[in-house]
Write a protein that holds these residues in place. Structure first.
Motif, mmCIF file in Angstrom:
data_model
loop_
_atom_site.group_PDB
_atom_site.id
_atom_site.type_symbol
_atom_site.label_atom_id
_atom_site.label_comp_id
_atom_site.label_asym_id
_atom_site.label_seq_id
_atom_site.Cartn_x
_atom_site.Cartn_y
_atom_site.Cartn_z
ATOM 1 N N ALA A 81 0.836 -1.209 0.000
ATOM 2 C CA ALA A 81 0.000 0.000 0.000
ATOM 3 C C ALA A 81 0.866 1.253 0.000
ATOM 4 N N ILE A 82 1.918 1.268 0.792
ATOM 5 C CA ILE A 82 2.815 2.424 0.824
ATOM 6 C C ILE A 82 3.506 2.592 -0.523
ATOM 7 N N GLY A 83 3.897 1.503 -1.133
ATOM 8 C CA GLY A 83 4.488 1.571 -2.472
ATOM 9 C C GLY A 83 3.514 2.148 -3.488
ATOM 10 N N PHE A 84 2.243 1.784 -3.366
ATOM 11 C CA PHE A 84 1.226 2.294 -4.271
ATOM 12 C C PHE A 84 1.004 3.788 -4.048
ATOM 13 N N ILE A 85 0.998 4.219 -2.797
ATOM 14 C CA ILE A 85 0.867 5.642 -2.483
ATOM 15 C C ILE A 85 2.032 6.409 -3.118
ATOM 16 N N THR A 86 3.226 5.868 -2.984
ATOM 17 C CA THR A 86 4.409 6.498 -3.574
ATOM 18 C C THR A 86 4.285 6.570 -5.094
ATOM 19 N N PHE A 87 3.788 5.500 -5.707
ATOM 20 C CA PHE A 87 3.552 5.489 -7.149
ATOM 21 C C PHE A 87 2.593 6.609 -7.550
ATOM 22 N N LEU A 88 1.500 6.763 -6.819
ATOM 23 C CA LEU A 88 0.531 7.815 -7.131
ATOM 24 C C LEU A 88 1.139 9.205 -6.952
ATOM 25 N N GLU A 89 1.939 9.364 -5.913
ATOM 26 C CA GLU A 89 2.610 10.655 -5.708
ATOM 27 C C GLU A 89 3.561 10.958 -6.857
ATOM 28 N N ASN A 90 4.366 9.972 -7.230
ATOM 29 C CA ASN A 90 5.337 10.165 -8.305
ATOM 30 C C ASN A 90 4.663 10.379 -9.656
ATOM 31 N N SER A 91 3.428 9.897 -9.799
ATOM 32 C CA SER A 91 2.664 10.096 -11.030
ATOM 33 C C SER A 91 2.083 11.499 -11.106
ATOM 34 N N GLY A 92 2.165 12.238 -10.001
ATOM 35 C CA GLY A 92 1.643 13.599 -9.976
ATOM 36 C C GLY A 92 0.152 13.673 -9.687
ATOM 37 N N VAL A 93 -0.465 12.551 -9.351
ATOM 38 C CA VAL A 93 -1.902 12.506 -9.087
ATOM 39 C C VAL A 93 -2.204 12.849 -7.637
ATOM 40 N N LEU A 94 -1.321 12.470 -6.758
ATOM 41 C CA LEU A 94 -1.579 12.584 -5.330
ATOM 42 C C LEU A 94 -0.820 13.763 -4.733
ATOM 43 N N ARG A 95 -1.529 14.866 -4.558
ATOM 44 C CA ARG A 95 -0.972 16.020 -3.864
ATOM 45 C C ARG A 95 -0.888 15.685 -2.365
ATOM 46 N N PRO A 96 -0.129 16.460 -1.587
ATOM 47 C CA PRO A 96 0.028 16.142 -0.165
ATOM 48 C C PRO A 96 -1.288 15.954 0.598
ATOM 49 N N ALA A 97 -2.265 16.811 0.379
ATOM 50 C CA ALA A 97 -3.537 16.675 1.105
ATOM 51 C C ALA A 97 -4.250 15.383 0.716
ATOM 52 N N LEU A 98 -4.232 15.040 -0.561
ATOM 53 C CA LEU A 98 -4.867 13.795 -1.004
ATOM 54 C C LEU A 98 -4.130 12.583 -0.452
ATOM 55 N N ARG A 99 -2.814 12.678 -0.384
ATOM 56 C CA ARG A 99 -2.026 11.581 0.199
ATOM 57 C C ARG A 99 -2.441 11.349 1.642
ATOM 58 N N GLU A 100 -2.569 12.435 2.404
ATOM 59 C CA GLU A 100 -2.947 12.298 3.814
ATOM 60 C C GLU A 100 -4.366 11.743 3.946
ATOM 61 N N MET A 101 -5.254 12.177 3.069
ATOM 62 C CA MET A 101 -6.616 11.627 3.077
ATOM 63 C C MET A 101 -6.589 10.130 2.773
#
Length: 152
Positions: A81-101
């Motif tokens: 799950a953490i790897g997937f979150i990192t993937f989404l962040e690196n893809s530019g989809v997950l801004r910090p607020a969305l990551r925390e959500m």
């Protein structure tokens, strides 16, 4: 619960298109979902709405950040799950607020560690709740994970 979340994504273009909780509960029951699952999904969605309000200040404060996970978060979420979150962040989809959500809503899930398929659904719902534009290929990735979850 996850089947209901996917149903909402597939049937309501935006969160605003969803009826109020009591009407939605009746509609979901009429479609054939179990009352316990409906209650769990509605509770999870209520938490998602609260997360939106709680993490809104982060959205205004910065466009990038570095996230370190606590031992508890790592245990609850798991490395996939953490790897997937990192993937989404690196893809530019997950801004910090969305990551925390996403992290907060994943921790509210009923399993630990959170499976990758369930994490995809949670991510899909967080992005849907914020009406975030998602690249077609990334959306396909999220939906492919959703289909394998529903077939189990």
């Amino acid at each position: 619960m996850y089947d209901i979340l996917v149903y909402l994504f597939e049937n309501y273009y935006t969160p605003q298109a969803c009826p109020k909780a009591d009407v939605l509960a009746h509609k979901l029951a009429a479609v054939g979902f179990e009352h316990d699952d409906i209650d769990e999904a509605l509770g999870w969605l209520h938490g998602l709405a609260q997360s939106s309000e709680r993490f809104a200040p982060i959205e205004l404060s910065s466009s990038s950040s570095l996230r370190a996970y606590t031992d508890e978060e790592y245990h609850t979420l798991g490395s996939e799950a953490i790897g997937f979150i990192t993937f989404l962040e690196n893809s530019g989809v997950l801004r910090p607020a969305l990551r925390e959500m996403l992290i907060e809503r994943a921790q509210a899930a009923d399993e630990s560690p959170v499976s990758l398929d369930r994490m995809r659904i949670i991510a899909l719902m967080v992005l849907w709740s914020q009406e975030t534009e998602v690249d077609h290929l990334l959306l396909e990735e999220l939906l492919n994970g959703e289909q394998s979850t529903l077939s189990h």
